[in-house]
Design a protein around this motif. Structure first.
Motif, mmCIF file in Angstrom:
data_model
loop_
_atom_site.group_PDB
_atom_site.id
_atom_site.type_symbol
_atom_site.label_atom_id
_atom_site.label_comp_id
_atom_site.label_asym_id
_atom_site.label_seq_id
_atom_site.Cartn_x
_atom_site.Cartn_y
_atom_site.Cartn_z
ATOM 1 N N ILE A 92 49.494 58.752 44.259
ATOM 2 C CA ILE A 92 48.170 58.768 44.893
ATOM 3 C C ILE A 92 48.245 57.998 46.206
ATOM 4 O O ILE A 92 48.623 56.824 46.230
ATOM 5 C CB ILE A 92 47.124 58.144 43.952
ATOM 6 N N GLY A 93 47.865 58.640 47.287
ATOM 7 C CA GLY A 93 48.035 58.021 48.597
ATOM 8 C C GLY A 93 46.821 57.285 49.119
ATOM 9 O O GLY A 93 46.811 56.855 50.269
ATOM 10 N N SER A 94 45.788 57.149 48.293
ATOM 11 C CA SER A 94 44.552 56.490 48.732
ATOM 12 C C SER A 94 44.336 55.217 47.928
ATOM 13 O O SER A 94 45.042 54.960 46.948
ATOM 14 C CB SER A 94 43.372 57.438 48.511
ATOM 15 N N PRO A 95 43.358 54.399 48.341
ATOM 16 C CA PRO A 95 43.008 53.244 47.508
ATOM 17 C C PRO A 95 42.616 53.683 46.095
ATOM 18 O O PRO A 95 42.133 54.807 45.895
ATOM 19 C CB PRO A 95 41.808 52.622 48.243
ATOM 20 N N ILE A 96 42.825 52.798 45.135
ATOM 21 C CA ILE A 96 42.639 53.134 43.723
ATOM 22 C C ILE A 96 41.782 52.087 43.032
ATOM 23 O O ILE A 96 41.962 50.881 43.250
ATOM 24 C CB ILE A 96 44.005 53.222 43.005
ATOM 25 N N VAL A 97 40.855 52.549 42.197
ATOM 26 C CA VAL A 97 40.214 51.694 41.199
ATOM 27 C C VAL A 97 40.836 52.076 39.864
ATOM 28 O O VAL A 97 40.744 53.231 39.432
ATOM 29 C CB VAL A 97 38.689 51.885 41.155
ATOM 30 N N LEU A 98 41.494 51.124 39.242
ATOM 31 C CA LEU A 98 42.246 51.396 38.011
ATOM 32 C C LEU A 98 41.458 50.872 36.825
ATOM 33 O O LEU A 98 41.069 49.696 36.785
ATOM 34 C CB LEU A 98 43.612 50.720 38.098
ATOM 35 N N VAL A 99 41.213 51.750 35.853
ATOM 36 C CA VAL A 99 40.312 51.461 34.742
ATOM 37 C C VAL A 99 41.067 51.613 33.426
ATOM 38 O O VAL A 99 41.770 52.611 33.219
ATOM 39 C CB VAL A 99 39.106 52.425 34.757
ATOM 40 N N GLY A 100 40.916 50.655 32.521
ATOM 41 C CA GLY A 100 41.574 50.743 31.225
ATOM 42 C C GLY A 100 40.610 50.495 30.090
ATOM 43 O O GLY A 100 39.715 49.642 30.185
ATOM 44 N N HIS A 101 40.792 51.237 29.007
ATOM 45 C CA HIS A 101 40.015 51.024 27.787
ATOM 46 C C HIS A 101 40.915 50.468 26.700
ATOM 47 O O HIS A 101 42.033 50.944 26.500
ATOM 48 C CB HIS A 101 39.407 52.342 27.294
ATOM 49 N N SER A 102 40.454 49.439 26.012
ATOM 50 C CA SER A 102 41.128 48.896 24.838
ATOM 51 C C SER A 102 42.570 48.482 25.185
ATOM 52 O O SER A 102 42.796 47.717 26.109
ATOM 53 C CB SER A 102 41.075 49.934 23.707
ATOM 54 N N TYR A 103 43.552 48.990 24.442
ATOM 55 C CA TYR A 103 44.962 48.715 24.760
ATOM 56 C C TYR A 103 45.316 49.148 26.182
ATOM 57 O O TYR A 103 46.215 48.577 26.806
ATOM 58 C CB TYR A 103 45.840 49.438 23.729
ATOM 59 N N GLY A 104 44.592 50.111 26.716
ATOM 60 C CA GLY A 104 44.813 50.534 28.094
ATOM 61 C C GLY A 104 44.642 49.403 29.088
ATOM 62 O O GLY A 104 45.190 49.453 30.195
ATOM 63 N N GLY A 105 43.888 48.362 28.707
ATOM 64 C CA GLY A 105 43.766 47.193 29.568
ATOM 65 C C GLY A 105 45.089 46.474 29.731
ATOM 66 O O GLY A 105 45.428 46.005 30.830
ATOM 67 N N SER A 106 45.850 46.378 28.660
ATOM 68 C CA SER A 106 47.194 45.789 28.760
ATOM 69 C C SER A 106 48.065 46.610 29.697
ATOM 70 O O SER A 106 48.846 46.068 30.491
ATOM 71 C CB SER A 106 47.851 45.734 27.368
#
Length: 249
Positions: free
Chosen positions: A72-86
């Protein structure tokens, strides 16, 4: 000499590029758990990628998500749920495009901590007794599932019965080792973090979520009254709005 009002047309400033939102699901679910959130974000003009988290181990899964981020070549907001936070905490640490992290009923471990350890450090998690007998894997290790008849009460108590039954039948397993794999260098120490969780979460105790948000110096913390562990399924609107606010923090 009088000049026409349009002789010197004022150049319009280009609209700022909205960050791409990358959504990372956790254990016992899949990317479809973000469907309601995706609809809102896309309606509001955001590009969205709901990644398929392998659920095999923190380092393994973070490497996979890191590869997705690198495409992805643009700025990113990265979001995680549950274990996805790790996973997002690990995946974002060397990516300058990640401008914010959003933890949705998610773990935000410090170095050396594990998801299982954090959940067990505070009273309230009832996940253990609801797990089905582990499934031995031919290559070693074990996969974990939630018993289908206990899935809704444990995981998705505020989701309609029919939808929760579908979620139970289609749940993605996580390895036992993944929940016990220590974090290395968590990105929330350097990247702005925001948190949202429900006060009726039976997987990650609300006290644990409050602790992790405070420790990460959360820019904004939202507690959704009555929400279960899958707050993004039952309450997509406040989750999407927090992500959108993270995009302009």
């Amino acid at each position: 000499m009088a000049l026409s009002g349009n002789t010197y047309a004022q150049a319009e400033k280009p609209a700022p590029v909205k960050p791409t939102v990358v959504l990372v699901h956790g254990a016992f679910t899949d990317a479809s758990s973000w469907n309601g959130v995706v609809k809102i974000l896309e309606k509001d003009g955001f590009s969205v990628v709901a990644a398929a988290n392998p659920l095999r181990g923190v380092a393994n899964d973070a490497a996979y998500i890191s590869d997705v981020l690198s495409s992805i070549g643009s700025p990113i907001v990265l979001v995680g749920h549950s274990y996805g936070g790790s996973v997002i905490s690990e995946a974002a640490k060397d990516n300058a495009n990640v401008k914010a992290l959003v933890y949705v009923a998610a773990f935000a471990p410090d170095a050396g901590e594990t998801a299982a350890g954090l959940a067990g450090n505070f009273p309230g998690s009832t996940l253990g007794p609801t797990l089905a007998p582990p499934v031995p894997l031919s290559g070693g290790g074990k996969d974990l599932y939630i018993q289908q008849d206990k899935f809704r009460d444990q995981f998705a108590a505020d989701v309609p019965v029919a939808e929760a039954k579908l979620m139970a039948a289609t749940q993605r397993p996580i390895t036992e080792a993944a929940l016990n794999e220590p974090q290395t260098a968590p990105a929330w120490k350097k990247i702005p973090a925001l948190f949202i969780y429900g006060n009726k979460d039976r997987n990650i105790p609300p006290q644990a979520s409050a602790f992790m948000a405070a420790r990460a110096h959360s820019r904004e913390t939202v507690v959704v009254e009555g929400a279960s562990h899958v707050v993004m399924v039952s309450n997509p609107e406040p989750v999407a709005r927090l992500i959108e606010r993270a995009a302009v923090h």
